[in-house]
Design an enzyme around this catalytic site. Sequence first.
Site, PDB file in Angstrom:
ATOM      1  N   LYS A  90       0.806  -1.218   0.000  1.00 18.04           N
ATOM      2  CA  LYS A  90       0.000   0.000   0.000  1.00 18.04           C
ATOM      3  C   LYS A  90       0.850   1.283   0.000  1.00 18.04           C
ATOM      4  O   LYS A  90       0.426   2.316  -0.493  1.00 18.04           O
ATOM      5  CB  LYS A  90      -0.953   0.004   1.182  1.00 18.04           C
ATOM      6  CG  LYS A  90      -2.103  -0.988   0.987  1.00 18.04           C
ATOM      7  CD  LYS A  90      -3.251  -0.684   1.926  1.00 18.04           C
ATOM      8  CE  LYS A  90      -4.482  -1.505   1.588  1.00 18.04           C
ATOM      9  NZ  LYS A  90      -4.329  -2.904   2.005  1.00 18.04           N
ATOM     10  N   GLU A 112      -9.641   7.211   3.701  1.00 17.16           N
ATOM     11  CA  GLU A 112     -10.527   6.380   4.503  1.00 17.16           C
ATOM     12  C   GLU A 112      -9.849   5.026   4.658  1.00 17.16           C
ATOM     13  O   GLU A 112      -9.024   4.635   3.838  1.00 17.16           O
ATOM     14  CB  GLU A 112     -11.894   6.230   3.834  1.00 17.16           C
ATOM     15  CG  GLU A 112     -12.031   5.052   2.890  1.00 17.16           C
ATOM     16  CD  GLU A 112     -11.127   5.114   1.677  1.00 17.16           C
ATOM     17  OE1 GLU A 112     -10.848   6.238   1.213  1.00 17.16           O
ATOM     18  OE2 GLU A 112     -10.701   4.047   1.205  1.00 17.16           O
ATOM     19  N   SER A 378       1.504  -9.988  -0.808  1.00 19.55           N
ATOM     20  CA  SER A 378       1.193  -8.557  -0.692  1.00 19.55           C
ATOM     21  C   SER A 378       1.578  -7.940   0.645  1.00 19.55           C
ATOM     22  O   SER A 378       1.841  -6.744   0.720  1.00 19.55           O
ATOM     23  CB  SER A 378      -0.293  -8.322  -0.964  1.00 19.55           C
ATOM     24  OG  SER A 378      -1.092  -9.117  -0.106  1.00 19.55           O
TER      25      SER A 378
END
Length: 394
Positions: A90, A112, A378
């Site tokens: 991310k 968010e 990930s």
Amino acid sequence: MNFQNPDKNGYYGDFGGAFIPEMLYPNVEELQRNYLQIIESEEFQNEFQDLLKNYVGRATPLYFAKNLSEKYGAKIYLKREDLNHTGAHKINNALGQALLAKRLGKHRIIAETGAGQHGVATATACALLGLECIVYMGEIDIARQAPNVARMKMLGAKVVPATSGSKTLKDAVNEALRDWINNPETTHYIIGSVVGPHPFPDLVARFQSVISKEIKEQLNEKIGRENPDYLIACVGGGSNAAGTFYHFINEPHVKLIAAEAGGLGVDSGESAATTFLGTLGVLHGSQSLVMQTEDGQVIEPYSISAGLDYPGIGPMHAHLHKENRAEFFSINDDEALKSAFELTRTEGIIPALESAHTLAVLEKKKFEKDEIVVICLSGRGDKDMETYLREMRS
Ligand SMILES: *Cc1c(COP(=O)(O)O)cnc(C)c1O
């Protein structure tokens, strides 16, 4: 067919676009007009690539998993996004968008977050780049994700509870959109996956595409060819999968596999397997597959992994699914848990629960001996230790 980028209106085939209230037009149009020119500039790329290398720790290794390969009879490589700063892919996107925001003259960032992973990545980028950071989070999620809330606060972010509706992710999205409408001049909204109105899916896919760029170079170095036989990635909104597929997506010989969260089972009513359960609809500003009732109410999704617990899927993936360019598997909670323990015991790597969904595909798909299979790992499992502990006790 070109699967990589949307058309000028943000469509991947039938999916995408920008379905937003009129009050958001100025913000979204400003982005649409400027994003490509900025992120493709040499000056931007110099700063972004420098941070990816020296701050995030890229290139992440492409690790040949010998023990796993022996067990499944294929040559299995793990793309180690779990080794990035903050523990997952991310950060690639959060940093990219924070740099973009600065060049658009914005000094205030909103985001968010559901589980808090995107919130932590965004708060990290903002601390580094001196940007004000406000993270909207459902009241219920704040209570169940205390460690990530603490991280965000320590990084200097303000965490604002969303107290309406189900008090979870979709309510936090609504609060963030309301904030953005009220602060168009000063504020950029960092969306955390390949979802949202055009140009966000394309923008996020481009920032995550560093994953497949590196895989190509690393495979070439290791085995003398740049294309694997298979790529496997998990899909919540779809950003790590988009990044893993990106530079291979128009190479028809590279087979793409996406793992969705089946939860307690596709037919159990407790699932997040959008390509199995979803129908055409609009969610968070774009047209895609959405889990919804016949009259268009979004169905509350469920998965043991917070990052895959999403009732939609990015428009790029809806298109890959419709055109049969990617094969989708639904992996249930128990299968993901079993794979998480298997990877830990065979390779000494504790994966994030999201990433464990990809490993469960190895049980379901038959590979030819010596086929090259690249799996995107990930994220790391630190955040999931409570769940793993519970599993060990039961
Ligand atoms: C958030 C998250 C995901 C799911 O998000 P995508 O946008 O589908 O990539 C997957 N894995 C990890 C470790 C995450 O934190």
